[in-house]
Motif scaffolding. Sequence first.
Motif, PDB file in Angstrom:
ATOM      1  N   ASP A  39      43.298  24.361  37.888  1.00 15.15           N
ATOM      2  CA  ASP A  39      43.036  23.750  39.188  1.00 15.15           C
ATOM      3  C   ASP A  39      42.568  24.791  40.202  1.00 15.15           C
ATOM      4  O   ASP A  39      41.657  24.531  41.003  1.00 15.15           O
ATOM      5  CB  ASP A  39      44.304  23.056  39.687  1.00 15.15           C
ATOM      6  N   ALA A  40      43.166  25.983  40.167  1.00 15.96           N
ATOM      7  CA  ALA A  40      42.791  27.039  41.111  1.00 15.96           C
ATOM      8  C   ALA A  40      41.341  27.456  40.910  1.00 15.96           C
ATOM      9  O   ALA A  40      40.586  27.623  41.881  1.00 15.96           O
ATOM     10  CB  ALA A  40      43.724  28.238  40.949  1.00 15.96           C
ATOM     11  N   PHE A  41      40.923  27.622  39.677  1.00 15.74           N
ATOM     12  CA  PHE A  41      39.533  28.015  39.415  1.00 15.74           C
ATOM     13  C   PHE A  41      38.569  26.863  39.685  1.00 15.74           C
ATOM     14  O   PHE A  41      37.483  27.070  40.244  1.00 15.74           O
ATOM     15  CB  PHE A  41      39.386  28.510  37.970  1.00 15.74           C
ATOM     16  N   ARG A  42      38.962  25.666  39.314  1.00 14.10           N
ATOM     17  CA  ARG A  42      38.079  24.507  39.522  1.00 14.10           C
ATOM     18  C   ARG A  42      37.824  24.281  41.015  1.00 14.10           C
ATOM     19  O   ARG A  42      36.702  23.958  41.417  1.00 14.10           O
ATOM     20  CB  ARG A  42      38.709  23.269  38.886  1.00 14.10           C
ATOM     21  N   SER A  43      38.851  24.479  41.831  1.00 17.19           N
ATOM     22  CA  SER A  43      38.702  24.262  43.273  1.00 17.19           C
ATOM     23  C   SER A  43      37.799  25.307  43.920  1.00 17.19           C
ATOM     24  O   SER A  43      37.347  25.120  45.050  1.00 17.19           O
ATOM     25  CB  SER A  43      40.079  24.272  43.954  1.00 17.19           C
ATOM     26  N   ARG A  44      37.525  26.398  43.214  1.00 18.02           N
ATOM     27  CA  ARG A  44      36.647  27.461  43.728  1.00 18.02           C
ATOM     28  C   ARG A  44      35.272  27.428  43.065  1.00 18.02           C
ATOM     29  O   ARG A  44      34.510  28.377  43.177  1.00 18.02           O
ATOM     30  CB  ARG A  44      37.328  28.816  43.550  1.00 18.02           C
TER      31      ARG A  44
ATOM     32  N   HIS B 221      27.444  36.171  24.705  1.00 11.35           N
ATOM     33  CA  HIS B 221      27.606  35.950  26.143  1.00 11.35           C
ATOM     34  C   HIS B 221      28.133  37.217  26.812  1.00 11.35           C
ATOM     35  O   HIS B 221      29.068  37.843  26.326  1.00 11.35           O
ATOM     36  CB  HIS B 221      28.599  34.806  26.394  1.00 11.35           C
ATOM     37  N   TYR B 222      27.527  37.593  27.930  1.00 12.60           N
ATOM     38  CA  TYR B 222      28.013  38.718  28.718  1.00 12.60           C
ATOM     39  C   TYR B 222      29.109  38.225  29.653  1.00 12.60           C
ATOM     40  O   TYR B 222      28.931  37.237  30.364  1.00 12.60           O
ATOM     41  CB  TYR B 222      26.879  39.343  29.525  1.00 12.60           C
ATOM     42  N   VAL B 223      30.241  38.915  29.675  1.00 12.44           N
ATOM     43  CA  VAL B 223      31.371  38.477  30.492  1.00 12.44           C
ATOM     44  C   VAL B 223      32.020  39.658  31.194  1.00 12.44           C
ATOM     45  O   VAL B 223      31.859  40.816  30.795  1.00 12.44           O
ATOM     46  CB  VAL B 223      32.437  37.758  29.636  1.00 12.44           C
ATOM     47  N   LYS B 224      32.756  39.322  32.231  1.00 10.65           N
ATOM     48  CA  LYS B 224      33.614  40.290  32.903  1.00 10.65           C
ATOM     49  C   LYS B 224      35.059  39.951  32.568  1.00 10.65           C
ATOM     50  O   LYS B 224      35.369  38.826  32.175  1.00 10.65           O
ATOM     51  CB  LYS B 224      33.385  40.226  34.423  1.00 10.65           C
ATOM     52  N   VAL B 225      35.933  40.928  32.746  1.00 11.69           N
ATOM     53  CA  VAL B 225      37.332  40.782  32.350  1.00 11.69           C
ATOM     54  C   VAL B 225      38.238  40.817  33.574  1.00 11.69           C
ATOM     55  O   VAL B 225      38.083  41.670  34.460  1.00 11.69           O
ATOM     56  CB  VAL B 225      37.737  41.894  31.360  1.00 11.69           C
ATOM     57  N   ALA B 226      39.190  39.889  33.609  1.00 13.01           N
ATOM     58  CA  ALA B 226      40.205  39.845  34.661  1.00 13.01           C
ATOM     59  C   ALA B 226      41.587  39.904  34.022  1.00 13.01           C
ATOM     60  O   ALA B 226      41.776  39.465  32.879  1.00 13.01           O
ATOM     61  CB  ALA B 226      40.069  38.579  35.498  1.00 13.01           C
ATOM     62  N   ALA B 227      42.552  40.456  34.756  1.00  8.04           N
ATOM     63  CA  ALA B 227      43.929  40.572  34.261  1.00  8.04           C
ATOM     64  C   ALA B 227      44.888  39.937  35.257  1.00  8.04           C
ATOM     65  O   ALA B 227      44.678  39.992  36.472  1.00  8.04           O
ATOM     66  CB  ALA B 227      44.300  42.032  34.041  1.00  8.04           C
TER      67      ALA B 227
ATOM     68  N   ALA C  24      37.557  44.168  35.597  1.00  5.26           N
ATOM     69  CA  ALA C  24      36.837  44.040  36.868  1.00  5.26           C
ATOM     70  C   ALA C  24      37.773  43.706  38.015  1.00  5.26           C
ATOM     71  O   ALA C  24      37.628  44.246  39.122  1.00  5.26           O
ATOM     72  CB  ALA C  24      35.744  42.976  36.741  1.00  5.26           C
ATOM     73  N   VAL C  25      38.712  42.816  37.773  1.00  6.67           N
ATOM     74  CA  VAL C  25      39.664  42.445  38.827  1.00  6.67           C
ATOM     75  C   VAL C  25      41.045  42.226  38.235  1.00  6.67           C
ATOM     76  O   VAL C  25      41.180  41.824  37.074  1.00  6.67           O
ATOM     77  CB  VAL C  25      39.236  41.163  39.588  1.00  6.67           C
ATOM     78  N   THR C  26      42.052  42.491  39.064  1.00  8.00           N
ATOM     79  CA  THR C  26      43.446  42.219  38.716  1.00  8.00           C
ATOM     80  C   THR C  26      44.074  41.447  39.864  1.00  8.00           C
ATOM     81  O   THR C  26      43.884  41.805  41.038  1.00  8.00           O
ATOM     82  CB  THR C  26      44.222  43.526  38.481  1.00  8.00           C
ATOM     83  N   ALA C  27      44.801  40.402  39.547  1.00  3.43           N
ATOM     84  CA  ALA C  27      45.428  39.590  40.589  1.00  3.43           C
ATOM     85  C   ALA C  27      46.413  40.431  41.393  1.00  3.43           C
ATOM     86  O   ALA C  27      47.168  41.231  40.831  1.00  3.43           O
ATOM     87  CB  ALA C  27      46.140  38.396  39.967  1.00  3.43           C
ATOM     88  N   ARG C  28      46.403  40.249  42.700  1.00  3.72           N
ATOM     89  CA  ARG C  28      47.332  40.974  43.566  1.00  3.72           C
ATOM     90  C   ARG C  28      48.771  40.602  43.237  1.00  3.72           C
ATOM     91  O   ARG C  28      49.673  41.434  43.223  1.00  3.72           O
ATOM     92  CB  ARG C  28      47.024  40.652  45.031  1.00  3.72           C
ATOM     93  N   ASN C  29      48.985  39.309  42.970  1.00  2.00           N
ATOM     94  CA  ASN C  29      50.264  38.784  42.508  1.00  2.00           C
ATOM     95  C   ASN C  29      49.974  37.894  41.296  1.00  2.00           C
ATOM     96  O   ASN C  29      48.892  37.312  41.199  1.00  2.00           O
ATOM     97  CB  ASN C  29      50.953  37.956  43.601  1.00  2.00           C
TER      98      ASN C  29
ATOM     99  N   ALA D 190      40.704  36.564  43.510  1.00  2.00           N
ATOM    100  CA  ALA D 190      40.186  37.881  43.133  1.00  2.00           C
ATOM    101  C   ALA D 190      38.865  37.752  42.388  1.00  2.00           C
ATOM    102  O   ALA D 190      37.930  38.516  42.629  1.00  2.00           O
ATOM    103  CB  ALA D 190      41.218  38.621  42.282  1.00  2.00           C
ATOM    104  N   VAL D 191      38.790  36.794  41.496  1.00  3.72           N
ATOM    105  CA  VAL D 191      37.549  36.569  40.737  1.00  3.72           C
ATOM    106  C   VAL D 191      36.434  36.135  41.669  1.00  3.72           C
ATOM    107  O   VAL D 191      35.299  36.635  41.604  1.00  3.72           O
ATOM    108  CB  VAL D 191      37.779  35.519  39.624  1.00  3.72           C
ATOM    109  N   LEU D 192      36.724  35.195  42.552  1.00  2.00           N
ATOM    110  CA  LEU D 192      35.710  34.688  43.481  1.00  2.00           C
ATOM    111  C   LEU D 192      35.209  35.796  44.411  1.00  2.00           C
ATOM    112  O   LEU D 192      34.000  35.920  44.637  1.00  2.00           O
ATOM    113  CB  LEU D 192      36.286  33.526  44.302  1.00  2.00           C
ATOM    114  N   GLN D 193      36.129  36.590  44.950  1.00  2.00           N
ATOM    115  CA  GLN D 193      35.738  37.682  45.854  1.00  2.00           C
ATOM    116  C   GLN D 193      34.861  38.691  45.138  1.00  2.00           C
ATOM    117  O   GLN D 193      33.891  39.206  45.715  1.00  2.00           O
ATOM    118  CB  GLN D 193      36.992  38.348  46.422  1.00  2.00           C
TER     119      GLN D 193
END
Length: 291
Positions: free
Chosen positions: A20-25, A245-251, A269-274, A283-286
């Motif tokens: 839901d968080a990703f879909r809303s963005r 597919h070329y992708v970026k990685v988030a943790a 590329a990004v890590t969640a603050r919390n 973090a992904v959107l920014q």
Amino acid sequence: MSNVLLLRAASQDNPDRYEDAFRSRGYHPISVPVLETVIVGREELARRLSIGPEKQSLSGVIITSQRAVEAWSEAAQALIIGDNNTPLKPESDWWSVPFYAVGEATSLALRDLSEKTPLYTPRDIRGGSETGTAERLAGFILKDLPSDGTSRKLLYLTGDKNRDTLPRILESASVALDTLQVYATQGSSMFPHDLSLALEQEGLSWGWIVYFAPSVAEFVTPILRNHFVLPAVNSSTQDQLSEHHYVKVAAIGPTTESFLQQTLKLPVAVTARNPKADDLADAVLQHDEAQ
């Protein structure tokens, strides 16, 4: 809109909070389960069931998950088939001791087991909604056990990944635990198939892969490389001829990030603050907006 591959099983909640968080963005999230639980130690558990609680000096059983209920059910069924449905020996009567359950779901699973399986199963099921955490269950057990000097030894069925909260509280109060591992968590044997199904999405580009735990990263990454071009440490170029597919990685957090970068040499590329759905999606959107 780009795809975001979430390396986790979607929760039973509707909607799933991460999806839901990703879909809303404006993203298209796809969750793919990466873990499975398997029953282990069937023979030993069946042996314990056949002996019964009295000869083991047990005053109860602790069941902390539905997987443990499944393990008990399989062991009971094996004994019933082996005994050719002969009457239960008195010493194998588990009706005489309480079964302590973590949470309502585990309690309901035990009750369902006792109704469907006539032998080697519990009748005295305690706890449930009021014992939904290890701390609450431990407190409940300590109040419930007799304090007249009789046995305070409990059979404790566990998996391969358990916090020490429950054993620590009980053992500090002189309750002995006979611990037996009956299930284990491992990389899902269905992950390659489930991933292939996810990749059949048409008309969408793949943007991100999100890792949620170090424990599965080493298992899934080689499989992911069969379908994606993952970033490489100290490399600013990519194979432009690749059909993947070329992708970026988030943790989800720093522990996962550290494992990916230091052990797997996989740039994050990004890590969640919390470790929360909204923080991760933000973090992904920014990151994407800054490109």
